[in-house]
Write an enzyme that holds these catalytic residues in place. Structure first.
Site, PDB file in Angstrom:
ATOM      1  N   LYS A   1       0.796  43.005 -71.209  1.00  0.00           N
ATOM      2  CA  LYS A   1       1.085  42.298 -72.624  1.00  0.00           C
ATOM      3  C   LYS A   1       1.260  40.747 -72.761  1.00  0.00           C
ATOM      4  O   LYS A   1       0.535  40.068 -73.359  1.00  0.00           O
ATOM      5  CB  LYS A   1       2.019  43.365 -73.567  1.00  0.00           C
ATOM      6  CG  LYS A   1       1.476  44.682 -73.703  1.00  0.00           C
ATOM      7  CD  LYS A   1       2.291  45.209 -74.737  1.00  0.00           C
ATOM      8  CE  LYS A   1       3.848  45.257 -74.885  1.00  0.00           C
ATOM      9  NZ  LYS A   1       4.356  45.988 -73.693  1.00  0.00           N
TER      10      LYS A   1
ATOM     11  N   ARG B   1       6.364  48.958 -82.143  1.00  0.00           N
ATOM     12  CA  ARG B   1       6.939  49.688 -81.149  1.00  0.00           C
ATOM     13  C   ARG B   1       6.951  51.220 -81.758  1.00  0.00           C
ATOM     14  O   ARG B   1       7.234  51.734 -80.777  1.00  0.00           O
ATOM     15  CB  ARG B   1       8.228  49.266 -80.499  1.00  0.00           C
ATOM     16  CG  ARG B   1       7.912  48.707 -78.985  1.00  0.00           C
ATOM     17  CD  ARG B   1       9.187  48.304 -78.474  1.00  0.00           C
ATOM     18  NE  ARG B   1       9.103  48.009 -77.033  1.00  0.00           N
ATOM     19  CZ  ARG B   1       9.000  46.858 -76.436  1.00  0.00           C
ATOM     20  NH1 ARG B   1       8.410  46.021 -77.278  1.00  0.00           N
ATOM     21  NH2 ARG B   1       9.144  46.743 -75.163  1.00  0.00           N
TER      22      ARG B   1
ATOM     23  N   ARG C   1       8.555  41.966 -61.182  1.00  0.00           N
ATOM     24  CA  ARG C   1       8.655  40.894 -62.001  1.00  0.00           C
ATOM     25  C   ARG C   1       9.814  40.061 -61.795  1.00  0.00           C
ATOM     26  O   ARG C   1      10.612  40.495 -61.888  1.00  0.00           O
ATOM     27  CB  ARG C   1       8.540  41.796 -63.443  1.00  0.00           C
ATOM     28  CG  ARG C   1       8.297  40.781 -64.493  1.00  0.00           C
ATOM     29  CD  ARG C   1       7.774  41.403 -65.606  1.00  0.00           C
ATOM     30  NE  ARG C   1       8.535  42.406 -66.367  1.00  0.00           N
ATOM     31  CZ  ARG C   1       8.402  42.998 -67.453  1.00  0.00           C
ATOM     32  NH1 ARG C   1       7.297  42.766 -68.149  1.00  0.00           N
ATOM     33  NH2 ARG C   1       9.043  43.920 -67.898  1.00  0.00           N
TER      34      ARG C   1
HETATM   35  P1  AMP Z   1       9.869  43.526 -74.208  1.00  0.00           P
HETATM   36  O1  AMP Z   1       9.948  42.171 -73.821  1.00  0.00           O
HETATM   37  O2  AMP Z   1       8.602  43.522 -75.128  1.00  0.00           O
HETATM   38  O3  AMP Z   1       9.623  44.642 -72.949  1.00  0.00           O
HETATM   39  O4  AMP Z   1      10.976  43.865 -75.035  1.00  0.00           O
HETATM   40  C1  AMP Z   1      12.424  44.240 -74.412  1.00  0.00           C
HETATM   41  C2  AMP Z   1      13.281  44.781 -75.278  1.00  0.00           C
HETATM   42  O5  AMP Z   1      13.333  44.270 -76.597  1.00  0.00           O
HETATM   43  C3  AMP Z   1      12.722  46.177 -75.368  1.00  0.00           C
HETATM   44  O6  AMP Z   1      12.896  47.136 -74.423  1.00  0.00           O
HETATM   45  C4  AMP Z   1      13.722  46.540 -76.720  1.00  0.00           C
HETATM   46  O7  AMP Z   1      14.703  46.808 -76.455  1.00  0.00           O
HETATM   47  C5  AMP Z   1      13.538  45.287 -77.285  1.00  0.00           C
HETATM   48  N1  AMP Z   1      12.410  45.276 -78.243  1.00  0.00           N
HETATM   49  C6  AMP Z   1      11.326  44.422 -78.287  1.00  0.00           C
HETATM   50  N2  AMP Z   1      10.564  44.539 -79.108  1.00  0.00           N
HETATM   51  C7  AMP Z   1      10.980  45.525 -80.228  1.00  0.00           C
HETATM   52  C8  AMP Z   1      10.549  46.427 -80.984  1.00  0.00           C
HETATM   53  N3  AMP Z   1       9.250  45.960 -81.641  1.00  0.00           N
HETATM   54  N4  AMP Z   1      11.412  47.399 -81.650  1.00  0.00           N
HETATM   55  C9  AMP Z   1      12.391  47.702 -80.971  1.00  0.00           C
HETATM   56  N5  AMP Z   1      12.992  46.967 -79.931  1.00  0.00           N
HETATM   57  C10 AMP Z   1      12.081  45.927 -79.478  1.00  0.00           C
END
Ligand code: AMP
Length: 221
Positions: free
Chosen positions: A15, A90, A126
């Protein structure tokens, strides 16, 4: 007409990588909730510390907190001509809130589908920049320095531990996969094979987006 894109897909489905490319191609901001939270964690703010504890365990932050963050970000002037949401919504409640916002009227929703084994492999390999939190492009995965700011490339805290990697996939399946059913019936939803090369995924993504006319534009014609 604003291009408002939602990128769906499990952790490490690409993404972020695809959102960066689309952001450059269309000159609209990439809004990554994960990046926002990691930046907050670096500042040591109350939100940042709380977010870091949850992120490091692979748990999600609460819906109302995330909705507040995204509402504030979408209200900034640079998001007027469009945006790419990476990591939000999410959960189904987050998606309902987004639908209720003015920007929710003309969403283009793209899912990147990748099998679990490949996701684990990608999480293990990564690297992200310690300074600006940028993901490395796959072909610079072993580079020591960030191509954007020169910072040190490190393993993300939530990528480094096998239990946390597995838990994130479980949280995705339970909380985020229902979003596919939530959006599937829409004319502006597409699912793309995210297990292909980043160039191939980008080409399909652009072609799909070009082929979709946002719903409210169609109404106006
Ligand atoms: P990502 O970089 O998108 O993988 O997000 C890393 C972490 O941020 C996730 O594992 C969640 O702990 C938190 N996070 C990011 N976006 C959300 C969201 N929309 N709702 C809840 N937690 C989020």
């Amino acid at each position: 007409m604003a291009l408002n894109v939602v990128m769906l897909g499990p952790p490490a489905s690409g993404k972020g990588t695809q959102a960066v490319r689309l952001s450059k191609a269309r000159r609209i901001p990439k809004i990554s909730t994960g990046d926002i939270l990691r930046e907050a964690a670096q500042t040591g703010s109350e939100l940042g510390l709380r977010a870091k504890a949850l992120m490091d365990r692979g748990e999600l932050l609460g819906d109302s907190e995330m909705i507040g963050i995204v509402k504030g970000r979408l209200a900034r002037p640079d998001a007027v001509s469009g945006f790419i949401l990476d990591g939000f919504p999410r959960t189904v409640p987050q998606a309902r809130e987004l639908d209720g916002m003015p920007q929710g009227e003309s969403l283009v929703v793209v899912d990147l589908a990748v099998p679990d084994g490949e996701l684990i492999r990608r999480m293990e390999g990564r690297r992200v920049c310690r300074t600006c939190a940028a993901n490395a492009e796959p072909d610079e995965g072993s580079a020591a320095a960030c191509s954007r700011c020169g910072g040190e490339m490190v393993t993300r805290a939530d990528d480094g531990d096998a239990d946390v990697r597995q838990h994130r996939l479980e949280v995705y399946a339970r909380e985020s996969k229902p979003l596919l059913d939530y959006y599937r019936g829409r004319a502006t939803f597409r699912s793309i094979n995210g297990a292909q090369s980043p160039d191939r995924v980008a080409a399909e993504l652009m072609a799909e987006i070009d082929g979709m006319v946002p719903v409210n534009t169609r109404r106006a014609q």
